[in-house]
Design a protein around this motif. Structure first.
Motif, PDB file in Angstrom:
ATOM      1  N   CYS A 109      40.171  45.971  41.332  1.00 34.60           N
ATOM      2  CA  CYS A 109      41.002  44.765  41.365  1.00 34.60           C
ATOM      3  C   CYS A 109      41.962  44.778  40.179  1.00 34.60           C
ATOM      4  O   CYS A 109      41.539  45.003  39.033  1.00 34.60           O
ATOM      5  CB  CYS A 109      40.148  43.509  41.308  1.00 34.60           C
ATOM      6  SG  CYS A 109      39.475  43.000  42.900  1.00 34.60           S
TER       7      CYS A 109
ATOM      8  N   ARG B 138      38.664  32.134  52.740  1.00 37.48           N
ATOM      9  CA  ARG B 138      38.814  33.193  51.738  1.00 37.48           C
ATOM     10  C   ARG B 138      37.465  33.840  51.431  1.00 37.48           C
ATOM     11  O   ARG B 138      37.346  35.068  51.386  1.00 37.48           O
ATOM     12  CB  ARG B 138      39.433  32.599  50.470  1.00 37.48           C
ATOM     13  CG  ARG B 138      39.796  33.606  49.413  1.00 37.48           C
ATOM     14  CD  ARG B 138      40.622  32.936  48.330  1.00 37.48           C
ATOM     15  NE  ARG B 138      41.130  33.897  47.370  1.00 37.48           N
ATOM     16  CZ  ARG B 138      42.204  33.700  46.620  1.00 37.48           C
ATOM     17  NH1 ARG B 138      42.897  32.584  46.742  1.00 37.48           N
ATOM     18  NH2 ARG B 138      42.607  34.618  45.756  1.00 37.48           N
TER      19      ARG B 138
ATOM     20  N   GLN C  85      36.381  37.687  52.149  1.00 38.34           N
ATOM     21  CA  GLN C  85      35.895  38.548  51.064  1.00 38.34           C
ATOM     22  C   GLN C  85      34.621  39.274  51.504  1.00 38.34           C
ATOM     23  O   GLN C  85      34.474  40.484  51.294  1.00 38.34           O
ATOM     24  CB  GLN C  85      35.608  37.713  49.813  1.00 38.34           C
ATOM     25  CG  GLN C  85      36.845  37.211  49.089  1.00 38.34           C
ATOM     26  CD  GLN C  85      36.509  36.168  48.043  1.00 38.34           C
ATOM     27  OE1 GLN C  85      35.358  35.797  47.849  1.00 38.34           O
ATOM     28  NE2 GLN C  85      37.529  35.674  47.362  1.00 38.34           N
ATOM     29  N   GLN C  86      33.718  38.536  52.115  1.00 38.26           N
ATOM     30  CA  GLN C  86      32.478  39.140  52.610  1.00 38.26           C
ATOM     31  C   GLN C  86      32.770  40.172  53.700  1.00 38.26           C
ATOM     32  O   GLN C  86      32.178  41.262  53.720  1.00 38.26           O
ATOM     33  CB  GLN C  86      31.550  38.049  53.147  1.00 38.26           C
ATOM     34  CG  GLN C  86      31.068  37.080  52.079  1.00 38.26           C
ATOM     35  CD  GLN C  86      30.379  35.860  52.647  1.00 38.26           C
ATOM     36  OE1 GLN C  86      30.472  35.569  53.839  1.00 38.26           O
ATOM     37  NE2 GLN C  86      29.690  35.113  51.805  1.00 38.26           N
TER      38      GLN C  86
ATOM     39  N   THR D  21      44.929  40.410  42.705  1.00 37.47           N
ATOM     40  CA  THR D  21      44.510  39.017  42.807  1.00 37.47           C
ATOM     41  C   THR D  21      44.833  38.257  41.526  1.00 37.47           C
ATOM     42  O   THR D  21      44.914  38.842  40.442  1.00 37.47           O
ATOM     43  CB  THR D  21      42.992  38.916  43.106  1.00 37.47           C
ATOM     44  OG1 THR D  21      42.637  37.547  43.281  1.00 37.47           O
ATOM     45  CG2 THR D  21      42.159  39.514  41.989  1.00 37.47           C
TER      46      THR D  21
ATOM     47  N   GLU E 121      37.370  36.031  42.581  1.00 35.88           N
ATOM     48  CA  GLU E 121      37.552  37.037  43.624  1.00 35.88           C
ATOM     49  C   GLU E 121      37.368  38.443  43.060  1.00 35.88           C
ATOM     50  O   GLU E 121      36.724  39.299  43.675  1.00 35.88           O
ATOM     51  CB  GLU E 121      38.944  36.887  44.236  1.00 35.88           C
ATOM     52  CG  GLU E 121      39.188  37.747  45.450  1.00 35.88           C
ATOM     53  CD  GLU E 121      40.404  37.268  46.211  1.00 35.88           C
ATOM     54  OE1 GLU E 121      40.228  36.812  47.364  1.00 35.88           O
ATOM     55  OE2 GLU E 121      41.532  37.339  45.677  1.00 35.88           O
TER      56      GLU E 121
ATOM     57  N   TYR F  22      33.669  39.087  42.353  1.00 35.56           N
ATOM     58  CA  TYR F  22      32.898  39.203  43.587  1.00 35.56           C
ATOM     59  C   TYR F  22      33.126  40.553  44.279  1.00 35.56           C
ATOM     60  O   TYR F  22      32.188  41.136  44.835  1.00 35.56           O
ATOM     61  CB  TYR F  22      33.270  38.064  44.544  1.00 35.56           C
ATOM     62  CG  TYR F  22      32.400  38.020  45.779  1.00 35.56           C
ATOM     63  CD1 TYR F  22      31.110  37.502  45.718  1.00 35.56           C
ATOM     64  CD2 TYR F  22      32.855  38.509  47.000  1.00 35.56           C
ATOM     65  CE1 TYR F  22      30.305  37.463  46.848  1.00 35.56           C
ATOM     66  CE2 TYR F  22      32.055  38.479  48.127  1.00 35.56           C
ATOM     67  CZ  TYR F  22      30.780  37.953  48.049  1.00 35.56           C
ATOM     68  OH  TYR F  22      29.975  37.933  49.162  1.00 35.56           O
ATOM     69  N   LEU F  23      34.360  41.066  44.227  1.00 29.88           N
ATOM     70  CA  LEU F  23      34.713  42.237  45.017  1.00 29.88           C
ATOM     71  C   LEU F  23      34.608  43.576  44.282  1.00 29.88           C
ATOM     72  O   LEU F  23      34.184  44.569  44.873  1.00 29.88           O
ATOM     73  CB  LEU F  23      36.153  42.093  45.524  1.00 29.88           C
ATOM     74  CG  LEU F  23      36.443  41.010  46.554  1.00 29.88           C
ATOM     75  CD1 LEU F  23      37.943  40.958  46.844  1.00 29.88           C
ATOM     76  CD2 LEU F  23      35.662  41.253  47.846  1.00 29.88           C
TER      77      LEU F  23
END
Length: 260
Positions: free
Chosen positions: A39, A172, A176-177, A194, A199, A202-203
């Motif tokens: 990210c 959203r 993401q999941q 992002t 986010e 999480y990613l």
């Protein structure tokens, strides 16, 4: 781990109609490995999207170089796919026709295009909507179509420019999941732009924190939490707080705009 992308001392400057030089990016150095989920995190105007577009071959480089699989990027590459924040779907084409448009341009026969399209629509949970048109879908569904379209051409590297930024919070989180499920099944290399600290945490396997413009890399954070990540985990909260502190830093801006 095999390195697939090298960004070496990259600089980006623009010249405006008023003959001003806008210094967008300065001395960006980054290596990305096969199967990484990276990210790019930073404030508006730090050059995240510009950097992504240069990797895609859609934007020229002022200085330095970007090397993908041992070759310097000078134009678009079919092994690099991109998902934009805007869905960019063709309104006159059905969902299936949108997903397979890249295959059509590549000369793939219709029967094969159909089979590939069905596979990727199933992957993003839209098999029942193959004959629908974009205006008949919600924003989240349209973005799933855009992701399926990018995956259908089987890129090795997938670039995603704030793809969920225009969606409501619930949609959203669901996407993401969904994206992580797709990534784990396909093991693509992903670079994801992002503004959202949550986010990114999480990613990502790796978070590249960028400063205010001219954009520089302030830090690279390796996220060593297992997936699926629990937002209630104290480590999750601590990393989020640390990243928010980093983003409060403002770099000097006196060299961002220069009059010629």
């Amino acid at each position: 781990m095999k390195t697939v992308l090298q960004i070496k001392e990259v600089i980006k400057r623009y010249i405006t109609e008023k003959k001003q030089i806008i210094h967008a990016l300065d001395n960006i150095n980054l290596e990305i490995n096969h199967n990484d989920f990276v990210c790019l995190l930073g404030p508006s105007g730090c050059g995240k999207s510009t950097l992504l577009r240069m990797v895609a071959g859609l934007e020229s480089i002022t200085g330095g170089e970007i090397v993908y699989q041992g070759r310097k990027i000078q134009k678009t590459n079919r092994d690099i796919g991109m998902v934009f924040q805007e869905y960019s779907l063709f309104p006159w084409r059905s969902v299936m026709e949108n997903v397979t448009v890249g295959l059509e341009f590549a000369g793939i026969k219709k029967a094969e295009r159909q089979q590939i399209g069905e596979n990727y629509l199933d992957l993003v949970g839209l098999s029942d909507f193959s004959n629908s048109y974009p205006y008949e879908l919600s924003g989240g569904m349209q973005q799933r179509v855009a992701i399926a379209r990018s995956l259908a051409t089987d890129p090795d590297l997938l670039l995603m420019d704030e793809p969920f930024g225009a969606l409501d919070a619930h949609t959203r989180i669901l996407l993401q999941q969904e994206l992580l499920n797709i990534w784990e099944k396909n093991k693509k290399t992903i670079i994801f732009v992002t503004h959202s600290v949550d986010e990114a945490v999480y990613l990502a396997d790796k978070i590249v924190v960028m400063t205010h413009g001219p954009g520089k890399i302030k830090d690279i954070i390796n996220v060593d939490m297992t997936r699926p990540r629990n937002r209630a985990n104290p480590r999750y909260a601590q990393l989020t707080a640390n990243l928010l502190d980093m983003l409060n830093y403002k770099a000097p801006q006196q060299d961002k705009v220069v009059n010629l």
